[in-house]
Design a protein around this motif. Structure first.
Motif, PDB file in Angstrom:
ATOM      1  N   LYS A 193      91.465  85.342  60.981  1.00  0.00           N
ATOM      2  CA  LYS A 193      91.977  84.085  60.432  1.00  0.00           C
ATOM      3  C   LYS A 193      93.364  84.243  59.795  1.00  0.00           C
ATOM      4  CE  LYS A 193      88.755  81.064  61.379  1.00  0.00           C
ATOM      5  NZ  LYS A 193      88.127  81.861  62.454  1.00  0.00           N
ATOM      6  N   PHE A 194      93.662  85.398  59.190  1.00  0.00           N
ATOM      7  CA  PHE A 194      94.964  85.542  58.528  1.00  0.00           C
ATOM      8  C   PHE A 194      96.112  85.534  59.544  1.00  0.00           C
ATOM      9  CE2 PHE A 194      94.119  90.024  59.483  1.00  0.00           C
ATOM     10  CZ  PHE A 194      95.362  90.512  59.835  1.00  0.00           C
ATOM     11  N   MET A 195      95.777  85.732  60.834  1.00  0.00           N
ATOM     12  CA  MET A 195      96.807  85.675  61.886  1.00  0.00           C
ATOM     13  C   MET A 195      96.839  84.302  62.568  1.00  0.00           C
ATOM     14  SD  MET A 195      96.388  89.448  63.648  1.00  0.00           S
ATOM     15  CE  MET A 195      97.674  89.090  64.857  1.00  0.00           C
ATOM     16  N   GLN A 196      95.930  83.423  62.179  1.00  0.00           N
ATOM     17  CA  GLN A 196      95.876  82.089  62.778  1.00  0.00           C
ATOM     18  C   GLN A 196      96.617  81.091  61.893  1.00  0.00           C
ATOM     19  OE1 GLN A 196      91.989  80.812  64.096  1.00  0.00           O
ATOM     20  NE2 GLN A 196      91.361  82.883  64.619  1.00  0.00           N
ATOM     21  N   ARG A 197      97.910  81.323  61.744  1.00  0.00           N
ATOM     22  CA  ARG A 197      98.722  80.471  60.885  1.00  0.00           C
ATOM     23  C   ARG A 197     100.017  80.086  61.595  1.00  0.00           C
ATOM     24  NH1 ARG A 197      96.895  80.518  55.571  1.00  0.00           N
ATOM     25  NH2 ARG A 197      95.302  82.088  55.143  1.00  0.00           N
ATOM     26  N   GLY A 198     100.528  78.899  61.249  1.00  0.00           N
ATOM     27  CA  GLY A 198     101.788  78.449  61.798  1.00  0.00           C
ATOM     28  C   GLY A 198     102.959  79.036  61.036  1.00  0.00           C
ATOM     29  N   GLN A 199     104.161  78.628  61.401  1.00  0.00           N
ATOM     30  CA  GLN A 199     105.358  79.150  60.751  1.00  0.00           C
ATOM     31  C   GLN A 199     105.428  78.781  59.269  1.00  0.00           C
ATOM     32  OE1 GLN A 199     108.685  77.761  63.094  1.00  0.00           O
ATOM     33  NE2 GLN A 199     108.427  79.373  64.627  1.00  0.00           N
ATOM     34  N   ASP A 200     104.734  77.702  58.915  1.00  0.00           N
ATOM     35  CA  ASP A 200     104.732  77.287  57.513  1.00  0.00           C
ATOM     36  C   ASP A 200     103.662  78.004  56.695  1.00  0.00           C
ATOM     37  OD1 ASP A 200     102.462  76.154  58.538  1.00  0.00           O
ATOM     38  OD2 ASP A 200     102.973  74.080  58.037  1.00  0.00           O
ATOM     39  N   GLY A 201     102.907  78.886  57.353  1.00  0.00           N
ATOM     40  CA  GLY A 201     101.888  79.652  56.658  1.00  0.00           C
ATOM     41  C   GLY A 201     100.533  78.985  56.581  1.00  0.00           C
ATOM     42  N   ARG A 202     100.445  77.739  57.029  1.00  0.00           N
ATOM     43  CA  ARG A 202      99.172  77.026  56.968  1.00  0.00           C
ATOM     44  C   ARG A 202      98.310  77.377  58.179  1.00  0.00           C
ATOM     45  NH1 ARG A 202      99.991  70.825  56.358  1.00  0.00           N
ATOM     46  NH2 ARG A 202     101.376  71.210  58.137  1.00  0.00           N
ATOM     47  N   LEU A 203      96.996  77.308  57.990  1.00  0.00           N
ATOM     48  CA  LEU A 203      96.075  77.564  59.094  1.00  0.00           C
ATOM     49  C   LEU A 203      96.326  76.579  60.233  1.00  0.00           C
ATOM     50  CD1 LEU A 203      92.857  78.282  57.026  1.00  0.00           C
ATOM     51  CD2 LEU A 203      94.018  79.907  58.514  1.00  0.00           C
ATOM     52  N   LEU A 204      96.125  77.044  61.459  1.00  0.00           N
ATOM     53  CA  LEU A 204      96.536  76.279  62.633  1.00  0.00           C
ATOM     54  C   LEU A 204      95.865  74.926  62.773  1.00  0.00           C
ATOM     55  CD1 LEU A 204      96.753  79.115  65.315  1.00  0.00           C
ATOM     56  CD2 LEU A 204      98.656  77.787  64.385  1.00  0.00           C
ATOM     57  N   PHE A 205      94.648  74.776  62.251  1.00  0.00           N
ATOM     58  CA  PHE A 205      93.989  73.484  62.454  1.00  0.00           C
ATOM     59  C   PHE A 205      94.737  72.344  61.783  1.00  0.00           C
ATOM     60  CE2 PHE A 205      91.679  75.067  58.642  1.00  0.00           C
ATOM     61  CZ  PHE A 205      91.851  73.993  57.786  1.00  0.00           C
ATOM     62  N   THR A 206      95.621  72.661  60.843  1.00  0.00           N
ATOM     63  CA  THR A 206      96.392  71.619  60.157  1.00  0.00           C
ATOM     64  C   THR A 206      97.642  71.201  60.927  1.00  0.00           C
ATOM     65  OG1 THR A 206      97.754  73.190  58.894  1.00  0.00           O
ATOM     66  CG2 THR A 206      95.643  72.531  57.940  1.00  0.00           C
ATOM     67  N   SER A 207      98.150  72.087  61.796  1.00  0.00           N
ATOM     68  CA  SER A 207      99.414  71.812  62.468  1.00  0.00           C
ATOM     69  C   SER A 207      99.351  71.903  63.986  1.00  0.00           C
ATOM     70  CB  SER A 207     100.496  72.785  61.964  1.00  0.00           C
ATOM     71  OG  SER A 207     100.101  74.132  62.204  1.00  0.00           O
ATOM     72  N   ASP A 208      98.473  72.745  64.506  1.00  0.00           N
ATOM     73  CA  ASP A 208      98.383  72.945  65.957  1.00  0.00           C
ATOM     74  C   ASP A 208      96.915  73.109  66.348  1.00  0.00           C
ATOM     75  OD1 ASP A 208      98.727  73.546  68.618  1.00  0.00           O
ATOM     76  OD2 ASP A 208     100.211  75.139  68.294  1.00  0.00           O
TER      77      ASP A 208
END
Length: 220
Positions: free
Chosen positions: A82-97
């Motif tokens: 999970k710590f690698m499942q983040r967007g460029q803004d540092g948020r977890l991917l389910f929030t942005s992608d």
């Protein structure tokens, strides 16, 4: 497809030496296929795609059904922490992608599973979406595997009839207004003017996670 027709297909696959598995989200309507398979061959592995984002009620319900139906349930998790499942803004991917989130947590793990199995018994129904309505009962999948869709011609009324006949339990969140239940961050209660699956990825212009779009061999 009737119980006897489903049994005939599974028997044929077994006689051909094919390795079978099914996947399940353990929603109320999903239990019909699981109950049918428990009557035919409870040794068929039932894969629960454990994204790490499921409602705790779903996880408990999964364990209860596995014991009640005598099923062999296997948790399938992403190889990407999970710590690698983040967007460029540092948020977890389910929030942005959410598409990439679904790919990492659902599509990619099942794709790897298809390398080791011949037949994926899948409970999609044609009345759930246009994508699913266009599917065939048997359809090629990646790595030379086959998708078998025994519930394709079933509708909500038939599902309800089977649930009532066999007194199948319901997902504990259903009484709270959740009718299409996936990952907690991307699931909401169904409003009266909404179709069932519109409660998934609400407002994200997304209706499928990728399992039924990416993991289907494109046919000309």
């Amino acid at each position: 497809m009737s119980f006897e027709e489903i049994k005939k297909h599974i028997t044929r696959y077994r006689d051909e030496g094919k390795a079978l598995f099914t996947t399940s989200s353990f929603q109320s309507h999903s239990l019909v296929l699981l109950h049918i398979l428990s009557r035919i061959d409870p040794k068929i592995p039932v894969v629960f795609i454990n994204t790490g984002y499921h409602f705790p009620e779903t996880v408990r319900f999964k364990d209860e059904i596995a014991q009640s139906f005598g099923l062999e349930v296997v948790d399938l998790k992403s190889d990407v922490p999970k710590f690698m499942q983040r967007g460029q803004d540092g948020r977890l991917l389910f929030t942005s992608d959410p598409d990439h989130c679904c790919y990492l947590n659902k599509t990619q793990p099942v794709d790897s599973l298809l390398l080791r199995h011949d037949v994926w018994i899948n409970g999609v129904r044609g009345d759930q979406s246009a994508v699913r309505k266009a599917m065939k009962v048997e359809q090629p999948a990646p790595h030379g595997s086959i998708r078998f869709h025994p519930m394709l011609d079933w509708n909500a009324k038939m599902i309800y009839g089977y649930q009532k006949e066999y007194n199948l339990p319901k997902h504990p969140l259903e009484s709270n207004g959740y009718l299409s239940i996936g990952c907690e961050p991307c699931t909401r209660k169904v409003d009266p003017d909404m179709m069932e699956r519109e409660a998934r990825w609400y407002g994200m212009n997304k209706v499928e996670c990728g399992l039924h779009t990416d993991l289907v061999e494109k046919q000309s």
